[in-house]
Design a protein around this motif. Structure first.
Motif: not given
Length: 231
Positions: A91-99
């Motif tokens: 979902r939008p933004g999830v990858a950035a938050v996880i990293m």
């Protein structure tokens, strides 16, 4: 005090998979010889109910028939896992938050009412999009005596990663997950997917609600939750 952990409350807070889940239920009904077909509205109503019972059990009561609920659920889990394994975006933004969380050495957790098989398939299908970052804890349906909105799942997650409730934030996509996290003393940020948007989260999270996740929103939501808890 600093934020130490982000707990994703449901696989729907990571990937939009409600349509696949509903399709897997309908496929399971056919495989089990049941003349059932859940529309989107019926699916939303059944999953919005906040108790420990299976949606299959609730629907069987409505239909006035006896059903092997466990067999239907096993079939649905197999079908859902197979669909998830074909790949799905975060979902939008999830990858950035996880990293970003990994870069700050925050603990990451997943708390879900889903069974183990589809969750494993979802995690495998999204591993590349997550940059290979894994979760420090995953509490799933098979680990629990009580499903959300009971706080057991979040209490177990915190205990396993050794983090206090006040040092965590739950990113949730359902009212049940929001209530469970709040009951465990954890601040919440609403991140509703298609299912919650059609039925509503019910109550706003202490940290607010977003359509696109970001680390700035996570930090701000955690601070708002702390302020509300202190009032």
């Amino acid at each position: 005090m600093a934020l130490e952990a982000i707990l994703f409350g449901g696989i729907g807070a990571i990937s939009e998979c409600a349509d696949l889940d509903r399709a897997a239920w309908n496929g399971a009904f056919r495989a089990q010889g049941l003349d059932w077909e859940w529309s989107w509205d019926m699916y939303q109503r059944l999953l919005a109910t906040r108790d420990d019972r299976s949606p299959v059990a609730r629907y069987a009561v409505q239909q006035g028939c006896a059903v092997d609920v466990a067999a239907v659920e096993r079939t649905q889990s197999h079908l859902f896992a197979a669909m998830l394994a074909e790949g799905l975006p975060l979902r939008p933004g999830v990858a950035a938050v996880i990293m970003a969380a990994a870069g700050r050495r925050l603990k990451l957790g997943l708390v879900s009412r889903s069974a183990t098989e589809p969750v494993r398939a979802m995690l495998k299908a999204t591993a590349r999009a997550r940059g290979g970052v894994g979760f420090d804890v995953a509490i799933l349906r098979d680990d629990l005596l009580h499903l959300p909105p009971h706080p057991e799942a979040y209490q177990l997650a915190l205990a396993q990663i050794g983090v206090l409730p006040s040092a965590a934030l739950a990113v949730v996509d359902s009212a049940a997950a929001m209530q469970a996290a709040a009951a465990a003393g954890i601040g919440t940020l609403g991140f509703p997917g298609a299912l919650a948007r059609s039925g509503g989260l019910g109550v706003p999270g202490q940290g607010g609600e977003v359509a696109v996740l970001s680390m700035a929103e996570v930090d701000a939501a955690w601070r708002r939750s702390l302020r509300q808890a202190a009032e």
